[in-house]
Design an enzyme around this catalytic site. Structure first.
Site, PDB file in Angstrom:
ATOM      1  N   HIS A  13    -105.046 -68.476  35.002  1.00 35.08           N
ATOM      2  CA  HIS A  13    -104.591 -69.284  36.362  1.00 35.08           C
ATOM      3  C   HIS A  13    -104.814 -70.807  36.427  1.00 35.08           C
ATOM      4  CE1 HIS A  13    -103.929 -65.371  38.602  1.00 35.08           C
ATOM      5  NE2 HIS A  13    -102.955 -65.529  37.712  1.00 35.08           N
TER       6      HIS A  13
ATOM      7  N   GLY B 238    -114.219 -57.840  39.989  1.00 31.63           N
ATOM      8  CA  GLY B 238    -114.222 -58.604  41.101  1.00 31.63           C
ATOM      9  C   GLY B 238    -112.675 -59.033  41.459  1.00 31.63           C
TER      10      GLY B 238
HETATM   11  P1  NAD Z   1    -109.145 -61.727  45.458  1.00 31.17           P
HETATM   12  O1  NAD Z   1    -109.825 -62.594  46.344  1.00 31.17           O
HETATM   13  O2  NAD Z   1    -107.952 -61.079  45.902  1.00 31.17           O
HETATM   14  O3  NAD Z   1    -110.112 -60.284  45.428  1.00 31.17           O
HETATM   15  C1  NAD Z   1    -111.435 -60.491  45.125  1.00 31.17           C
HETATM   16  C2  NAD Z   1    -111.983 -59.096  45.033  1.00 31.17           C
HETATM   17  O4  NAD Z   1    -113.493 -59.130  44.747  1.00 31.17           O
HETATM   18  C3  NAD Z   1    -112.128 -58.078  46.251  1.00 31.17           C
HETATM   19  O5  NAD Z   1    -111.355 -56.815  45.805  1.00 31.17           O
HETATM   20  C4  NAD Z   1    -113.452 -57.866  46.661  1.00 31.17           C
HETATM   21  O6  NAD Z   1    -113.621 -56.719  47.166  1.00 31.17           O
HETATM   22  C5  NAD Z   1    -114.309 -58.106  45.333  1.00 31.17           C
HETATM   23  N1  NAD Z   1    -115.360 -58.563  45.629  1.00 31.17           N
HETATM   24  C6  NAD Z   1    -115.807 -59.686  46.689  1.00 31.17           C
HETATM   25  N2  NAD Z   1    -117.025 -59.814  46.408  1.00 31.17           N
HETATM   26  C7  NAD Z   1    -117.768 -59.263  45.432  1.00 31.17           C
HETATM   27  C8  NAD Z   1    -118.884 -59.245  44.907  1.00 31.17           C
HETATM   28  N3  NAD Z   1    -119.875 -59.758  45.224  1.00 31.17           N
HETATM   29  N4  NAD Z   1    -118.942 -58.256  43.339  1.00 31.17           N
HETATM   30  C9  NAD Z   1    -117.782 -57.587  43.302  1.00 31.17           C
HETATM   31  N5  NAD Z   1    -116.617 -57.716  43.598  1.00 31.17           N
HETATM   32  C10 NAD Z   1    -116.678 -58.437  44.957  1.00 31.17           C
HETATM   33  O7  NAD Z   1    -109.296 -62.254  43.977  1.00 31.17           O
HETATM   34  P2  NAD Z   1    -108.420 -62.042  42.620  1.00 31.17           P
HETATM   35  O8  NAD Z   1    -108.019 -60.691  42.459  1.00 31.17           O
HETATM   36  O9  NAD Z   1    -109.190 -62.975  41.504  1.00 31.17           O
HETATM   37  O10 NAD Z   1    -107.061 -62.919  42.920  1.00 31.17           O
HETATM   38  C11 NAD Z   1    -107.078 -64.119  43.786  1.00 31.17           C
HETATM   39  C12 NAD Z   1    -106.307 -65.398  43.084  1.00 31.17           C
HETATM   40  O11 NAD Z   1    -107.055 -66.280  43.808  1.00 31.17           O
HETATM   41  C13 NAD Z   1    -106.701 -65.594  41.734  1.00 31.17           C
HETATM   42  O12 NAD Z   1    -105.439 -65.848  40.959  1.00 31.17           O
HETATM   43  C14 NAD Z   1    -107.825 -66.893  41.543  1.00 31.17           C
HETATM   44  O13 NAD Z   1    -106.932 -67.688  40.929  1.00 31.17           O
HETATM   45  C15 NAD Z   1    -107.704 -67.290  42.912  1.00 31.17           C
HETATM   46  N6  NAD Z   1    -109.034 -67.858  43.544  1.00 31.17           N
HETATM   47  C16 NAD Z   1    -110.143 -67.996  42.435  1.00 31.17           C
HETATM   48  C17 NAD Z   1    -111.461 -68.412  43.050  1.00 31.17           C
HETATM   49  C18 NAD Z   1    -112.402 -68.879  41.626  1.00 31.17           C
HETATM   50  O14 NAD Z   1    -111.973 -69.462  41.032  1.00 31.17           O
HETATM   51  N7  NAD Z   1    -113.747 -68.605  42.124  1.00 31.17           N
HETATM   52  C19 NAD Z   1    -111.682 -67.997  44.254  1.00 31.17           C
HETATM   53  C20 NAD Z   1    -110.646 -67.789  45.349  1.00 31.17           C
HETATM   54  C21 NAD Z   1    -109.407 -67.454  44.645  1.00 31.17           C
END
Ligand code: NAD
Length: 233
Positions: free
Chosen positions: A110, A177
């Site tokens: 992404h 995650g």
């Molecule tokens: P999502 O936010 O939709 O889901 C996150 C998942 O992680 C949830 O199912 C939640 O239960 C789980 N989770 C939360 N805390 C956790 C922990 N401590 N340990 C294990 N699991 C945990 O994320 P997604 O499925 O990656 O999709 C969202 C989109 O958002 C992606 O395409 C991404 O590009 C973007 N995004 C990226 C970031 C980043 O780069 N860190 C942050 C936010 C969103």
């Protein structure tokens, strides 16, 4: 030893202090996703979109944000495992990179927060500072063409051929995650299983596609991932 493909999502970076996407009612850091993560949103209000990603980039580069035990465990797995390990991440942060992975073994499907793409000359350049519609492209020198190197909703994710090639040859597929809301990534488990791979989900709660997995480990990534890696090694 076999080949392992690991898909990671925002949940693996949550304990590093970067908020996930949907945890807060479909909002991303107080914004509607379609405003800050779609080509239409960018056309409607480019200044808002530049500002949003500039803030995300500043946060990512602040001293308190670091790879956590889960990122470090995956880098350890890649170094110590006797077979091939490929990490496909939906995350736009650079925490896997900082934890240490061979470049060909980490695919940012992404895009990446620390890069900009010039729509005028197609160059992708590293950017660790703020930029907007007035910032000249470091390659062609023209202003007005730079956009965040992020795949927005409705756009084609990167490296798809390579990812499906890896999925079709893997023996073990793990998703860590990720909520299973965002396709095509949410369908990778089925692609891997169709080729006979064993499938494992490591998430705080069952994801939307949890029933497609053979095995599940529930809990925070900093606990489940190091334990899972220890067992594999
Ligand atoms: P999502 O936010 O939709 O889901 C996150 C998942 O992680 C949830 O199912 C939640 O239960 C789980 N989770 C939360 N805390 C956790 C922990 N401590 N340990 C294990 N699991 C945990 O994320 P997604 O499925 O990656 O999709 C969202 C989109 O958002 C992606 O395409 C991404 O590009 C973007 N995004 C990226 C970031 C980043 O780069 N860190 C942050 C936010 C969103």
């Amino acid at each position: 030893m076999g080949k392992i493909v690991i898909l990671t999502g925002a949940g693996i970076s949550a304990e590093s202090g970067i908020r996930t996407f949907r945890a807060s009612d479909g909002l991303w850091e107080e914004h509607r996703i379609e405003d800050v993560a779609s080509p239409d949103g960018f056309r409607r209000d480019p200044d808002l979109v530049y500002r949003f990603y500039n803030l995300r980039r500043q946060q990512l580069l602040s001293p308190e944000i670091e790879p956590n035990a889960a990122h470090l465990a995956l880098a350890r797995l890649e170094r110590a495992y006797d077979g091939e390990v490929v990490v496909v991440t939906q995350n736009i942060d650079d925490l896997h990179d900082r934890a240490g992975h061979g470049e060909s073994r980490l695919l940012h499907m992404h895009g990446e927060l620390l890069k900009a793409r010039c729509l005028l000359c197609d160059t992708i350049a590293e950017f660790r500072t703020d930029f907007d519609g007035q910032t000249p492209c470091p390659a062609c020198g023209e202003a007005g063409g730079l956009r965040p190197h992020i795949v927005w909703f409705g756009e084609m994710p990167l490296y798809m051929d390579e990812i499906y090639h890896h999925l079709s040859g893997c023996d073990l597929f793990a998703a860590i995650g990720t909520s299973g809301n965002v396709y095509p990534a949410a369908g990778f488990v089925e692609a891997a299983a169709a080729h006979g791979a064993r499938t494992v989900e490591l998430n705080l709660e069952p994801s939307r596609v949890h029933s497609a997995f053979d095995e599940a480990h529930q809990g925070p990534a900093t606990e489940t991932v190091p334990r899972w890696v220890d067992a594999l090694l």
